[in-house]
Enzyme design. Structure first.
Site, PDB file in Angstrom:
ATOM      1  NE  ARG A   1      -3.651  -2.229   2.640  1.00  0.00           N
ATOM      2  CZ  ARG A   1      -3.183  -3.055   3.326  1.00  0.00           C
ATOM      3  NH1 ARG A   1      -2.384  -3.962   3.988  1.00  0.00           N
ATOM      4  NH2 ARG A   1      -4.373  -4.363   3.416  1.00  0.00           N
TER       5      ARG A   1
ATOM      6  CG  HIS B   1      -5.257   0.847  -4.030  1.00  0.00           C
ATOM      7  ND1 HIS B   1      -4.986   0.310  -3.047  1.00  0.00           N
ATOM      8  CD2 HIS B   1      -6.765   0.566  -4.085  1.00  0.00           C
ATOM      9  CE1 HIS B   1      -5.516  -0.803  -2.234  1.00  0.00           C
ATOM     10  NE2 HIS B   1      -6.836   0.009  -2.547  1.00  0.00           N
TER      11      HIS B   1
ATOM     12  CG  HIS C   1      -6.913  -8.237   0.539  1.00  0.00           C
ATOM     13  ND1 HIS C   1      -7.636  -8.827  -1.108  1.00  0.00           N
ATOM     14  CD2 HIS C   1      -6.401  -6.845   1.021  1.00  0.00           C
ATOM     15  CE1 HIS C   1      -6.760  -7.298  -1.009  1.00  0.00           C
ATOM     16  NE2 HIS C   1      -6.575  -6.272  -0.255  1.00  0.00           N
TER      17      HIS C   1
ATOM     18  CE1 TYR D   1      -6.403  -6.423  -7.349  1.00  0.00           C
ATOM     19  CE2 TYR D   1      -6.769  -8.028  -5.096  1.00  0.00           C
ATOM     20  CZ  TYR D   1      -6.719  -5.889  -5.423  1.00  0.00           C
ATOM     21  OH  TYR D   1      -6.531  -5.544  -5.150  1.00  0.00           O
TER      22      TYR D   1
ATOM     23  CE  LYS E   1      -6.270  -0.443   4.731  1.00  0.00           C
ATOM     24  NZ  LYS E   1      -7.444  -0.358   4.178  1.00  0.00           N
TER      25      LYS E   1
ATOM     26  NE  ARG F   1      -2.724  -3.150  -1.441  1.00  0.00           N
ATOM     27  CZ  ARG F   1      -3.099  -4.226  -1.230  1.00  0.00           C
ATOM     28  NH1 ARG F   1      -1.522  -3.937  -0.943  1.00  0.00           N
ATOM     29  NH2 ARG F   1      -3.752  -4.189  -0.355  1.00  0.00           N
TER      30      ARG F   1
END
Length: 307
Positions: A168, A250, A276, A285, A192, A253
Site C-alpha cells: 500500500r 492503489h 487482506h 482480482y 493495516k 497495487r
C-alpha cells in the site's frame, strides 16, 4: 455483577463486544470506527421504531435523541428500511452503501458465532448492484513504461517498489531499510492494524533499492522533506502530474495483484501478499484479460476453433 437478562441482547452490550473482537483481529482503526458508526446508528434506528410503534424516523438527525437499548433481533424489512433511509438522505451510491452492508453482515455473523442468534438477517437483504466493478489497471508493459517515463530516480524507484511488492502507499512510504532482507529477497511490512506480513521483491528492484540507500542500514528508505519519510500525499501528487488518466498508487497495487493472479491462478498467495484479512476482498482480482479470453474462445469454442 451479572448483566440482567433483559439487557443481554441489547445493542449497548453487543456493539462494544463486537468492536473489541475486531481489535483482536487487527482490523484497521478506520474500519473499526466506520463499522461502529454504522451499528450505533442502526441500534438507535431500532430503538426509535420500537418506541414509535414501527413508524420510521423522517431523518437520521432525530436518532441522536435515542439510546442503544433496543434488542439486537431484527429482520430484512427493518434493515431494508434503514438502508433506504441512509441512501436517500445521504445520496449514497451502491458502492458507498457497501460499507453499511459489510458492517451489519459482519456484526450478525459475530452474533451467530457467539450463539446469540441463529440466522444472519443480512442473508436475505437485497444488495444494490455495483456497476463498473471491473478494476482499471495497467498491464505489465504499461506499468514499466510509466515508471521509466519518470525523471526523478526516487519517484521511479518508489513506484517500482509498489508494483514489485504490492505494498500500500502508506506501507511503502513508511518502509525502513532494516525491514529489507536483501539475501532472502523479502521485505517485512507493517500493514493495516499493525499486522506484520512478509512480501517478496525481485532482485533487480532490490539492487536498485540498495544503490538508493548508498550504504544506509537503517531509517526510512524513501525520504521527503527534512529527511523524514515521504508523505502519501506527495506520492499522490506525483501520480496527478505524471500517471496515465485514472491511475493512482492503489491502481498500481491492483496491477500487481492482477498480474500475479493471472499468471499463477493462486488466489491465496495474492491474498497473503496483499495483506487482506479475508479472501473475499481478494476475489475482485479474479478476472482475465481480453487476450486470454480471446485465445480461449478461439481455441475451444466450436464455431471459432480452427479445424
Amino acid at each position: 455483577m451479572a448483566i440482567p437478562n433483559t439487557q443481554k441482547r441489547n445493542f449497548s452490550i453487543w456493539i462494544p463486544r463486537y468492536v473489541s473482537n475486531l481489535q483482536t483481529k487487527n482490523y484497521s482503526q478506520n474500519t473499526i470506527e466506520a463499522y461502529e458508526r454504522v451499528l450505533r446508528l442502526f441500534g438507535k434506528y431500532k430503538t426509535c421504531i420500537e418506541e414509535k410503534d414501527g413508524d420510521a424516523p423522517e431523518n437520521t438527525a432525530v436518532l441522536e435523541n435515542y439510546s442503544l437499548s433496543s434488542d439486537i433481533d431484527t429482520n430484512t424489512y427493518e434493515i431494508g428500511d434503514y438502508l433506504t433511509l441512509i441512501r436517500n438522505e445521504r445520496h449514497l451510491s451502491a458502492a458507498s452503501l457497501h460499507q453499511y452492508d459489510s458492517a451489519l453482515s459482519s456484526f450478525y455473523r459475530y452474533l451467530i458465532n457467539q450463539d446469540i442468534i441463529e440466522v444472519n438477517p443480512m442473508d436475505r437483504v437485497d444488495r444494490p448492484k455495483i456497476k463498473d466493478r471491473e478494476l482499471k489497471y495497467l498491464r505489465h508493459k504499461e506499468v514499466m513504461e510509466f515508471i521509466e517515463s519518470l525523471e526523478n530516480p526516487r519517484d521511479r524507484l518508489l513506484i517500482r517498489t509498489i508494483y514489485a511488492t504490492g505494498m500500500r502507499i502508506s506501507e511503502v512510504c513508511g518502509l525502513l531499510a532494516e525491514h529489507i532482507d536483501f539475501e532472502e529477497g523479502t521485505i517485512r511490512v507493517r500493514g493495516k492494524g499493525g499486522k506484520i506480513r512478509i512480501v517478496f521483491c525481485d532482485s533487480d528492484t532490490l539492487s536498485l533499492i540498495k544503490s538508493h540507500l548508498n550504504g544506509k542500514k537503517s531509517g526510512v528508505v524513501f525520504e521527503g522533506r527534512g529527511g523524514k519519510a515521504i508523505a502519501p500525499r506527495t506520492v499522490q501528487h506525483i501520480f496527478n502530474l505524471y500517471a496515465p488518466a485514472g491511475i493512482t498508487p492503489h491502481k498500481i497495487r491492483h496491477s500487481y495483484a492482477s498480474e500475479l493472479y493471472k499468471r499463477s491462478h493462486n488466489l491465496r498467495v495474492v491474498q497473503e501478499n496483499l495483506g487482506h484479512n479475508s479472501i473475499q476482498t481478494t476475489e475482485i482480482y479474479i478476472h482475465t484479460d481480453i487476450d486470454e479470453r480471446r485465445n480461449t474462445y478461439q481455441q475451444y469454442f466450436p464455431l471459432a476453433s480452427k479445424k
